[in-house]
Design an enzyme around this catalytic site. Sequence first.
Site, PDB file in Angstrom:
ATOM      1  CG  ASP A   1       1.937 -69.369  11.985  1.00 21.86           C
ATOM      2  OD1 ASP A   1       1.147 -69.934  12.736  1.00 21.86           O
ATOM      3  OD2 ASP A   1       1.609 -68.682  11.013  1.00 21.86           O
TER       4      ASP A   1
ATOM      5  CD  GLU B   1     -16.315 -65.985   4.879  1.00 21.89           C
ATOM      6  OE1 GLU B   1     -16.065 -64.938   4.260  1.00 21.89           O
ATOM      7  OE2 GLU B   1     -17.187 -66.092   5.738  1.00 21.89           O
TER       8      GLU B   1
ATOM      9  CG  ASP C   1      -4.783 -75.182  12.199  1.00 18.48           C
ATOM     10  OD1 ASP C   1      -5.343 -74.076  12.185  1.00 18.48           O
ATOM     11  OD2 ASP C   1      -4.373 -75.778  11.192  1.00 18.48           O
TER      12      ASP C   1
ATOM     13  CE  LYS D   1       0.988 -69.093  17.066  1.00 20.01           C
ATOM     14  NZ  LYS D   1       0.939 -68.747  15.664  1.00 20.01           N
TER      15      LYS D   1
ATOM     16  CG  ASP E   1       2.767 -66.058  13.492  1.00 20.53           C
ATOM     17  OD1 ASP E   1       2.324 -66.878  14.297  1.00 20.53           O
ATOM     18  OD2 ASP E   1       2.524 -66.084  12.282  1.00 20.53           O
TER      19      ASP E   1
END
Lengths: 348, 1186
Positions: free
Chosen positions: B468, B579, B760, B869, B893
Amino acid sequence: MNVPTADPALEADAAVERKKKSKKPKYSRFTQQELPACKPLLTPTIVISTFALIGILFIPIGLASLSASENVVEIVYRYDTECIPQQSQDDKVAFIQSSATDKTCRTTLTVPKNMKAPVHIYYELYNFYQNHRRYVKNRNDKQLRSKEYELETTNCAPEATTVDGSPIVPCGLIAWSLFNDTYSFAIQNKAIEVNKKNIAWQSDKDEKFGSDVYPKNFQQGGLIGGAKLNESIPLSEQEDLIVWMRTAALPQFRKLYGRIETDLVANEQISVTIQNNYNTYSFEGEKKLVLSTTSWIGGKNDFLGVAYLTVGSLCLFLALAFIVLYLLKPRTLGDPSYLSWNRNPDRH
Amino acid sequence: MAGDGLTISREEEEEEEERSLAPLPSSGRHHRRKSSASAASRDGFPNPAHVRHLSRTETERLASSQRELADSNSRIVFIGDPGGSDPRFETPRNSIRTAKYSPITFLPRNLFEQFRRLSYIYFLAIVILNQLPQLAVFGRGASALPLAFVLLVTAVKDAYEDWRRHRSDRIENNRAASVLDPQSGRFLSKRWKEVRVGEVLKVLANESIPCDMVLLATSDPTGVAYIQTINLDGESNLKTRYAKQETMSRPPGEDHPVDSAGVIRCEQPNRNIYGFLGNMEVDGKRVSLGPANIILRGCELKNTAWVIGVAVYTGSETKVMLNSSGAPSKRSRLETRMNRETLLLSAILIALCSVVAICNGIWLGNHSDDLELAQFFRKRDYSDGDDKKYNYSGIGTQVFFAFLMSVIVFQIMIPISLYISMELVRLGQAYFMVRDANLYDESSNSRFQCRALNINEDLGQIKYVFSDKTGTLTENKMEFQCASIRGVDYSGGRVSSRDNGEAHYILAAGKQILKPKMSVKTDPELVRLLKNKGDTEQGKRAREFFLALACCNTIVPLVVDTSDPKQKLIDYQGESPDEQALAYAAASYGFVLIERTSGHIIIDVLGNRQRYDVLGLHEFDSDRKRMSVIVCGPDKTINLFVKGADNSMFGIIQNKVDLSMIDATKANLHAYSSLGLRTLVVGMRELSRKEFEEWQSAYENANTSLMGRGKLLRAVASNVERELHILGASGIEDKLQEGVPEAIESMRQAGIKVWVLTGDKQETAISIGFSCKLLTEAMTQIVINCNSEESCRNKLQDAVAMYRKFAVISPDPFENALTGTGSTKVSMALIIDGISLVYILKTKLEEELFKVATACDVVLCCRVAPLQKAGIVSLIKSRTDDMTLAIGDGANDVSMIQTADVGIGISGQEGRQAVMASDFAMGQFRFLVPLLLVHGHWNYQRMAYMILYNFYRNAVFVFILFWYVLYTAYTLTTAITEWSTVLYSIVYTALPTIVVGVLDKDLSRKTLMKYPQLYRSGQRDERYNLKLFTLTMMDAVWQSVATFYIPYLAYRQSTVDVSSLGDLWILAVVILVNIHLATDVFRWYWITHVAVWGCIGATLICVIIIDCIWTLPGYWAIFKIMGTGLFWLCLLGVIVAGMLPHFSVKALKEYLMPSDIQIAREMDKFRRINAATMEIQMNRFSMLQL
């Protein structure tokens, strides 16, 4: 904690906190697997010296045991067929089973070399499976040891009890099949005394066979297996039985019959009188009479000497071979250029 | 946790969201806000304070939990009335039992568990066979001993573990809870285990929650309570829970004695920790209850003085207990291989037994006439006069019996002790892995964890690592780096390396000093701009930009005391690290979010405290990829602030804007993402009164609708989020973890392929790929991002054509790639995205992808969903024999971790789901290198040797028995006493192999780390394969021949008895196999010496003890035979002759065909390591220079 500009006070706090209950494993050479250790490696020196050492050690041992075996004088006489009269050769079993036939058998043996006392007298059986599973367990050690357990006949079937149910002592097939040929020796008509004392292990006489256990109902069944026992002598004194009951490891075995306590001179003629009672004819067995001296490696046996010489010379040869190898194909130990990825770098 | 792939996605658009490729389910998920809306109704606005962003799966589940509760299937709880709630004591008390056994059930249950192993059934069957009188080879005691021993050792181990569980249960059950006494109305102390459903409990701050409770009241007037769920799901941030207004007003207690009017109906206990469905009737009103109204056992109350709640689920019915499941069970590759060889051994065993049985039959047939009278056989029983056969029932039966008996005698061909040895060795290996200081992570204070105990050795054979990105390769600690405001780039903070003293923006409130917990390096120009009071357009925009950052989030600021009483820190708690980074950044530039209550937030804007009413909040969802808030500022203007991913934001900007500004911003964004930064675009719009009112009514309609609330809310959001002014963009650095590039380089050298699977976007993934040296400029990149099957096929075919083209240049790159030695001439990198994978995985194109992917050196998958994945892992797993390892830290994951042969969880920032699902857990990605290269290598080497040695050791013994049987008329007599036979594998030879299996090291840690290439020996199965097995077995046969026949020939025609020769054989074989082990030991510790020589000594003692028992036939035999020279000569001869082939072949092989490991050992020994290292480092240095 890669805080770019973290507050120092906070960091200190955190450090204290961390120290308080850090789970960091305590360092010890054991837990980090760093204990001091010896790292043996088969370097040429070690290999060559190991082989050479074994060779140097084994060849003398081999020679010594060969010579010891050479020095043992052994007279072996197979009598099972010869002791059957010509007319009974066709039905040896009938001859041996019959109680009427005369089973005495005489012969003369020549002493090949001087035999120093004590000369051990063995009988040798061949094809007799004393290690047969049915046979080897067919005994009861408790009964043999003490009178209390006279009734204990587990494992002894079919020689456990008589028809009326009273126990046979000693019970079981092993005792029942006790060897019952007897030998007597004479030189020039002068009988040679055979010492039958202390032919059994002292430990057996002391512990395994009780001095208060007397034979009982022995050899009374329909089929006679072998020798009868004197009912007035306790088992611990019945040395032939004790020897017999140390069951042999292999189907060809010798058992100690007695000792001749006098020296025998070379070329002396020993006349032997054999009572050929024991039935080996029903299973193609063989019986031999053996007179033998002993040495530090036991009886006559060249095998060990030969084996040691073979192994020893093989090791010397290997030592030489390795020396040649190391000379012909030298290799620096631990040379990184031998590493596979250095040898052919394009496959890296 | 429940293992159903549940994920919690985070706020920001960039990262880890589950890409929802199907349309989202339409039903909403805001049901739990209903109550808070009414709680905050005095402000006139619904309260959006609590926001969590949920993934699709969770949304679906919550949607389904919106169904009405069927009365028949619900639990009814009378508040404060345990008797009424549970009149028949049907619900469990609050005591828990993690222990598996009780003293009474221990024996049967433990035995049952143990006998689930097939091999134990085999041994049990043999023990039972042996009890039949015809087959009784061994005595009853002796035959059951090995199995009993193995069972006992395991049982003791289990009992110890269970005792520890009992102890922790007892401590847990006896903790104190304060429970409301209905009579007095006071809270009395009670033990946890006595708490019952329906009782009202009070929990104080920082206390653990004893059972699952519905909140009735909290110390906060708005009914908010904060809990930490770290024990439940590992997430350390605070979560908010609410008490219903209806019960808030009159908390049960002294003032308000409980009236039995309160009734809760809720669903039956289940394991869904994120779901709860129920309703409560108070004063005749029915209010609904959701997951936000319940606090679960295992959580801790934080930042809330007290809460009062009613127990609804207790003890074993609490959600945390329903979720506690053991580590997943996997079987190691080596063990699978071992089972193959075990089958082979069984075949050999059956062959031996058949030989014995057939020979037995032939012998009986040949001698059938003789045996009537043969003294040693006595076929006929004359004892009671009749002519019957004694213990003989025909050749057929005898042959059959002989077969079964030989199975009993030769049973240890299958090494029973191997299973227990392997467990002990793994335990020892795990001990050393856990204790390894190199695997300890300082920052998270976490040790290595071995969760699965049966795949240690797999770590030495890994070929593929699926990693990951976020939290695994990177820290998942976000740092604000750059801002682009109106197209102007402010990256000064990033560039200036020195610590900016003014960075801390300190707020003085009276004597108290408040400051953010973390500060960010600021750009001096931007700071100056902000201080100019917004005179310029640029300054105004900059202020709005940071205001947006400070308020457009769901961060909860917490004020934390420090050691200095005057100083307090503001800690931003939130579920998204991005954030947090943005909020800290805003704070550093002077826009400090100080307080968030229901309905409003307080922001310190450059020294002035300002109150902003939060009128509405549109949460992040994966369709819109943005979130927005509507706030009413102090000047009564109503503003909409939006932040989101660039592609979603540029679609909703105002049309008539300065295009050059947009282009500049886009250029900045491109620059940021090529630096590896995560980018967000921030926009705003001022709402007119009319617009606001329109929005408000739509929002309230949507919020109160019962059906399809989520869809409606999304529509409302999309409606208002339009015509934005772009304020700017932010760049956040996702820091690489320490040592990642080095670790990847080491693994590459070790022949391990590292694939990165990330949620991503492509640019970020590629830039991270470069920064962690996974990708290099020299690589040819194959990028596949298509959105149709057709284009995917074309792309893949192009890729295949490309590597074929390269194949012409280099001889056979595809083969090389498959064998892990990819050619260096052409290295390719495959970059593929999730959408393409939709068209490829589970279709015909999979095969093509596999070919391309394995030919590439690097594979980067971006924008992949959790199940994809797992799909990629199984792409490799199903097609090759190579071992796969998946490493990750997040809930997304989990499926990958469970699919791979070895799953590793990073115990980091994201929750603990990954750790819970993993086989091993550790703190840092770089630990993978020592774990695989050092421990993996050792474990594999040790275990492989141990298995082979166990096979060999037992085979030698069985063959010795077999040779002897040939001289006993095939009747399975053993010369070696039955006690020695059974003790052979469990006492005489067991300890050294375990010690060697735990401690032996072929190479030092240093060498293994210096030469990662050494790891390849494990990938090539060098230490355990059929060839080695065959060679070992041949060696075993030779050694058994030497051990048997040397004494046999030496003692033939002698007076030797069974027991004496048996003693010689057992001593010879024990010494021989121990010497054999000794020649193979790499490192001699004092423990090894003790084990090996001690075992030989122990054997001698055992043999002596056995020969001192007068009931056994071998009484005193050992003393007799040890007194003869022949015995010692035989012993020496056996050992030398037995070892000769092994030793010569070993010496020859090590010299002529040295393996890499052998050479490295020599280097180790002769300290050539340092010199060689220098050279390597030089090489590396020059490589870097190039």
